[in-house]
Every structure is written in structure tokens, then in C-alpha cells.
Scaffold this motif. Structure first.
Motif, PDB file in Angstrom:
ATOM      1  N   PHE A 158       0.851  -1.182   0.000  1.00 55.83           N
ATOM      2  CA  PHE A 158       0.000   0.000   0.000  1.00 55.83           C
ATOM      3  C   PHE A 158       0.889   1.235   0.000  1.00 55.83           C
ATOM      4  CE2 PHE A 158      -2.565  -3.277   1.923  1.00 55.83           C
ATOM      5  CZ  PHE A 158      -3.866  -3.030   1.516  1.00 55.83           C
ATOM      6  N   CYS A 159       0.469   2.255  -0.729  1.00 50.92           N
ATOM      7  CA  CYS A 159       1.140   3.555  -0.681  1.00 50.92           C
ATOM      8  C   CYS A 159       0.139   4.569  -0.143  1.00 50.92           C
ATOM      9  CB  CYS A 159       1.622   3.982  -2.074  1.00 50.92           C
ATOM     10  SG  CYS A 159       3.007   3.006  -2.696  1.00 50.92           S
ATOM     11  N   LEU A 160       0.463   5.126   1.018  1.00 47.96           N
ATOM     12  CA  LEU A 160      -0.404   6.074   1.701  1.00 47.96           C
ATOM     13  C   LEU A 160       0.239   7.447   1.668  1.00 47.96           C
ATOM     14  CD1 LEU A 160      -2.816   6.770   3.617  1.00 47.96           C
ATOM     15  CD2 LEU A 160      -1.317   6.084   5.510  1.00 47.96           C
ATOM     16  N   ASN A 161      -0.475   8.416   1.125  1.00 47.25           N
ATOM     17  CA  ASN A 161       0.017   9.791   1.112  1.00 47.25           C
ATOM     18  C   ASN A 161      -0.820  10.632   2.073  1.00 47.25           C
ATOM     19  OD1 ASN A 161       1.604  12.098  -0.064  1.00 47.25           O
ATOM     20  ND2 ASN A 161      -0.481  12.767  -0.536  1.00 47.25           N
ATOM     21  N   ILE A 168      -4.806   6.719  -0.806  1.00 49.05           N
ATOM     22  CA  ILE A 168      -4.143   5.422  -0.719  1.00 49.05           C
ATOM     23  C   ILE A 168      -4.238   4.720  -2.065  1.00 49.05           C
ATOM     24  CG2 ILE A 168      -6.200   4.094  -0.011  1.00 49.05           C
ATOM     25  CD1 ILE A 168      -4.319   2.744   2.097  1.00 49.05           C
ATOM     26  N   SER A 169      -3.228   3.896  -2.365  1.00 49.13           N
ATOM     27  CA  SER A 169      -3.290   3.089  -3.585  1.00 49.13           C
ATOM     28  C   SER A 169      -2.716   1.706  -3.303  1.00 49.13           C
ATOM     29  CB  SER A 169      -2.556   3.767  -4.745  1.00 49.13           C
ATOM     30  OG  SER A 169      -1.178   3.522  -4.725  1.00 49.13           O
ATOM     31  N   TYR A 170      -3.242   0.702  -4.024  1.00 48.86           N
ATOM     32  CA  TYR A 170      -2.817  -0.684  -3.840  1.00 48.86           C
ATOM     33  C   TYR A 170      -3.323  -1.518  -5.011  1.00 48.86           C
ATOM     34  CZ  TYR A 170      -7.643  -0.965  -2.121  1.00 48.86           C
ATOM     35  OH  TYR A 170      -9.008  -0.865  -2.001  1.00 48.86           O
ATOM     36  N   ALA A 179      -7.251   3.020  -6.151  1.00 46.29           N
ATOM     37  CA  ALA A 179      -6.816   4.181  -5.362  1.00 46.29           C
ATOM     38  C   ALA A 179      -7.968   5.147  -5.203  1.00 46.29           C
ATOM     39  CB  ALA A 179      -5.634   4.875  -6.028  1.00 46.29           C
ATOM     40  N   PHE A 180      -7.940   5.891  -4.113  1.00 46.07           N
ATOM     41  CA  PHE A 180      -8.974   6.892  -3.866  1.00 46.07           C
ATOM     42  C   PHE A 180      -8.559   7.766  -2.690  1.00 46.07           C
ATOM     43  CE2 PHE A 180      -9.931   2.908  -1.793  1.00 46.07           C
ATOM     44  CZ  PHE A 180     -10.253   3.258  -0.491  1.00 46.07           C
ATOM     45  N   ASP A 181      -9.256   8.881  -2.546  1.00 48.65           N
ATOM     46  CA  ASP A 181      -9.064   9.744  -1.385  1.00 48.65           C
ATOM     47  C   ASP A 181      -9.779   9.116  -0.199  1.00 48.65           C
ATOM     48  OD1 ASP A 181      -7.605  11.565  -2.862  1.00 48.65           O
ATOM     49  OD2 ASP A 181      -9.286  12.914  -3.206  1.00 48.65           O
ATOM     50  N   VAL A 182      -9.049   8.942   0.902  1.00 46.50           N
ATOM     51  CA  VAL A 182      -9.608   8.287   2.082  1.00 46.50           C
ATOM     52  C   VAL A 182     -10.405   9.276   2.928  1.00 46.50           C
ATOM     53  CG1 VAL A 182      -9.080   6.993   4.181  1.00 46.50           C
ATOM     54  CG2 VAL A 182      -7.679   6.663   2.133  1.00 46.50           C
ATOM     55  N   CYS A 183      -9.758  10.370   3.299  1.00 50.78           N
ATOM     56  CA  CYS A 183     -10.371  11.348   4.203  1.00 50.78           C
ATOM     57  C   CYS A 183      -9.484  12.594   4.226  1.00 50.78           C
ATOM     58  CB  CYS A 183     -10.490  10.767   5.613  1.00 50.78           C
ATOM     59  SG  CYS A 183      -8.903  10.335   6.380  1.00 50.78           S
TER      60      CYS A 183
END
Length: 360
Positions: A158-161, A168-170, A179-183
Motif C-alpha cells: 500500500f502507498c499512503l500519502n 491510498i493506492s494498492y 486508489a482513492f481519497d480516504v479522508c
């Protein structure tokens, strides 16, 4: 077509820290890309520029058009001044711009920092406006970083920015990139820290002093965005309309609000990782300004359980990964290769986004 490029990647995030400049080298060998950040720096915004970027969406069309060119001239000058100190030949500039409006549901997105202005001042070719084609193809236009995660950071599950917004993307179990915007992340944390006279909560020290507000945590989790299916993305206007009012209407200390929002970020991120991890040994790369928030990173580890390792890389990668990847997206655009994945954005097809302004 050559296989080695030196590119100046520019990134201006929603957290309004400053303009990140990363001079990057990319090399393609045996169908695999490698990267190196040769030099990097952040040009901090003064208060006037920070306020103009923060408030332009409330102004007139004329003020937006003016700031578009003004910010382009600023970026071009910043790159030119940086390169004048270095003995590094650059092929072109790849500029994300600064997002003012992002409403893919209404089929538009706006990043200012006029590419012609950047090219005119810097004297270099410019690739910019990466999101518009994807939105025109009925996609979210975001996040765009995942193709860089897939091709440059394959060793991580996982790549978390953690920028203004956490994304996050995976790869799923079929190998398709998701991938999508988490919060929201720093956009809210910095807003709260600002109430105490700080630009940000250094190391999460203020948040660590606070206590959890369980009622606010529960209310935040019920925000409509979280019930939407992917692909999905967040813009500043969504944060201002959905999240900030809830926080402002909660009577509690800034420390407690910071603590609670860190718990909120950690819960949303770790829920996704636990639901989508494929192996019992999972590696998560954390980058973006939030990676320096020790309290938040501790919460990730605490809430994720055994078998999930959160890795904060060297500071240069933490701070400049987005500038690096936008330099890479520009490289793919220069080569006329796919740089936006429909599996991520929901667009009608994979596409090659970005406008090119040749050197004057």
C-alpha cells in the motif's frame, strides 16, 4: 525515443505549505522504470500568497484568471532560480499546479499556475493540467499518483500519502490498481493547529496532549462521503462544507479536537488496509507531511494489529514523493504513454493527460 529523462517536478498541495521542486532522473531499462531525486527544495509561501490561494475560490472570475497567471510566473521564477544554482540540464518542467476547484461530479476541475507563464519565465518546456482529460472522460481526475506508485514503488503493498487529503493506492487480488481519497488529513489538522497560532502540529505534540471526543469521532464517521463507492475523491470545498462545520460546532479544546481527528484518520486508513490486504506480511509506505506526525503514525500501528508494517522512508521521499511522481507523470505524457488509470479514476478509459507548452 530516449529512455533517460531529467525533469523538474512541481507540486503545490492543499495544505498550502509551499511549492515543492524536485529535480528527478528517470531511466527505463528492460521495461522497468527507476528513479532518483537529484535535488529538491520547498519554496515556502509568504502569508500573502498563502491567503490568496486559500481565498481565491471566494473571489471573482477576474481574480481567479489573474492568480492563474501570477502563480504561473511564480512557479517559473522559482524553478529558474533553483536551477541557476545547479549544474543540471533539465529536459522539461512537469507542474501539477494548485487545485482551486475539484468537482468531478459536475465535470470540472481547476488547477491554477498557467503553463504558458511557467514556460515563458523559465525558458523550458512545460507539462501541466494533468486532471482535465480524465474528468472530461467522466473520471474523478484523481488520484493520479497511483500509476507512479505501481511503477516506481512496487515493493510496497500500500502507498499512503498524508497531504492535505489522505489518499491510498494498492493492487487488488487481480493485480488491478485501486486508489482513492480516504479522508481529509493535514487540511483539517493544520486548520486546527492554526487556532493555536501554529502552521501545523509539529510531530503531533498538541494532538498527543489531547483526549478522544467519542461523540465527534462517531459523527465524523457518518459523513456521507464514506458510504460512497469508489472511485471517489475529495476537494477543499468538500472539506469546508462537510468536515469543518462539524468541528467548529463541537465545544472542546483544540488539543482534544486534534487528537480526535487523528483517531478519525487512523481508523479510516487502517480499516481500508485490513479489508484489502492480501498477505499476512503487509508493508505500507507513508509519505506526505503527515508522515512527520509521530502521534498519527503511532495510531496507525496501534489500530492495524499484527502483520502490518508502516514504513516512513527517508525525509526526501516523504516530502517530495508527489513532486517526484508528477515529474514521472509528465515523463509518461512526454512519451505519449498512459499516465491515468481508469481502474483508479473511473474514467471511460485509461488516458494520457496533460497539456504541453513548448519552450518559447
Amino acid at each position: 525515443m530516449k529512455n533517460t529523462y531529467i525533469v523538474a517536478g512541481l507540486m503545490s498541495g492543499t495544505s498550502l505549505d509551499g511549492l515543492d521542486i524536485a529535480i528527478c532522473k528517470f531511466e527505463l531499462k528492460e521495461l522497468k522504470w527507476s528513479y532518483e531525486i537529484l535535488e529538491a527544495a520547498t519554496v515556502e509561501y509568504d502569508e500573502a500568497r498563502r491567503n490568496s490561494l486559500k481565498n481565491v475560490m471566494k473571489g471573482s472570475a477576474e481574480s481567479l484568471a489573474s492568480l492563474d497567471f501570477d502563480f504561473g510566473y511564480f512557479q517559473g521564477s522559482a524553478v529558474k532560480n533553483f536551477l541557476n544554482k545547479l549544474n543540471i540540464p533539465v529536459d522539461f518542467i512537469s507542474a501539477h499546479g494548485h487545485t482551486i476547484f475539484h468537482q468531478p461530479e459536475n465535470r470540472f476541475t481547476t488547477q491554477i499556475g498557467n503553463g504558458a507563464a511557467v514556460a515563458a519565465v523559465s525558458g523550458l518546456p512545460v507539462v501541466c493540467d494533468f486532471r482535465s482529460l480524465d474528468v472530461a472522460l467522466r473520471g474523478q481526475g484523481a488520484p493520479l499518483v497511483p500509476i507512479g506508485d505501481k511503477l516506481l514503488f512496487k515493493e510496497f503493498d500500500f502507498c499512503l500519502n498524508l497531504g492535505g487529503i489522505a489518499n491510498i493506492s494498492y493492487d487488488d487480488n487481480t493485480g488491478k490498481r485501486i486508489a482513492f481519497d480516504v479522508c481529509p488529513a493535514n487540511m483539517v489538522l493544520n486548520y486546527l493547529a492554526g487556532q493555536k497560532g501554529h502552521l501545523f502540529d509539529k510531530g503531533g505534540a498538541l494532538a498527543k496532549m489531547g483526549s478522544l471526543n467519542k461523540n465527534l469521532l462517531e459523527t465524523l464517521s457518518k459523513i456521507e462521503y464514506y458510504s460512497k463507492s469508489i472511485p471517489k475523491s475529495l476537494g477543499k470545498e468538500h472539506v469546508d462544507d462537510l468536515f469543518i462545520p462539524l468541528i467548529e460546532n463541537t465545544k472542546d479544546s483544540i488539543e482534544n479536537l486534534l487528537n480526535t481527528f487523528c483517531h478519525h484518520i487512523a481508523e479510516k486508513v487502517t480499516d481500508i488496509i485490513k479489508k484489502n490486504k492480501i498477505s499476512d506480511r503487509t508493508k505500507v509506505l507513508i509519505t506526505g507531511g503527515g508522515a512527520f506526525n509521530k502521534f498519527l503514525v503511532e495510531l496507525f500501528q496501534e489500530k492495524s494489529g499484527v502483520g502490518i508494517e508502516f514504513i516512513v522512508p527517508e525525509p526526501k521521499i516523504v516530502s517530495f514523493k508527489e513532486a517526484l511522481i508528477f515529474a514521472f507523470l509528465g515523463t509518461l505524457r512526454w512519451r505519449n504513454e498512459i499516465n491515468s488509470l481508469s481502474s483508479v479514476t473511473g474514467s471511460m478509459k485509461d488516458n494520457c493527460g496533460g497539456a504541453i507548452y513548448l519552450a518559447p
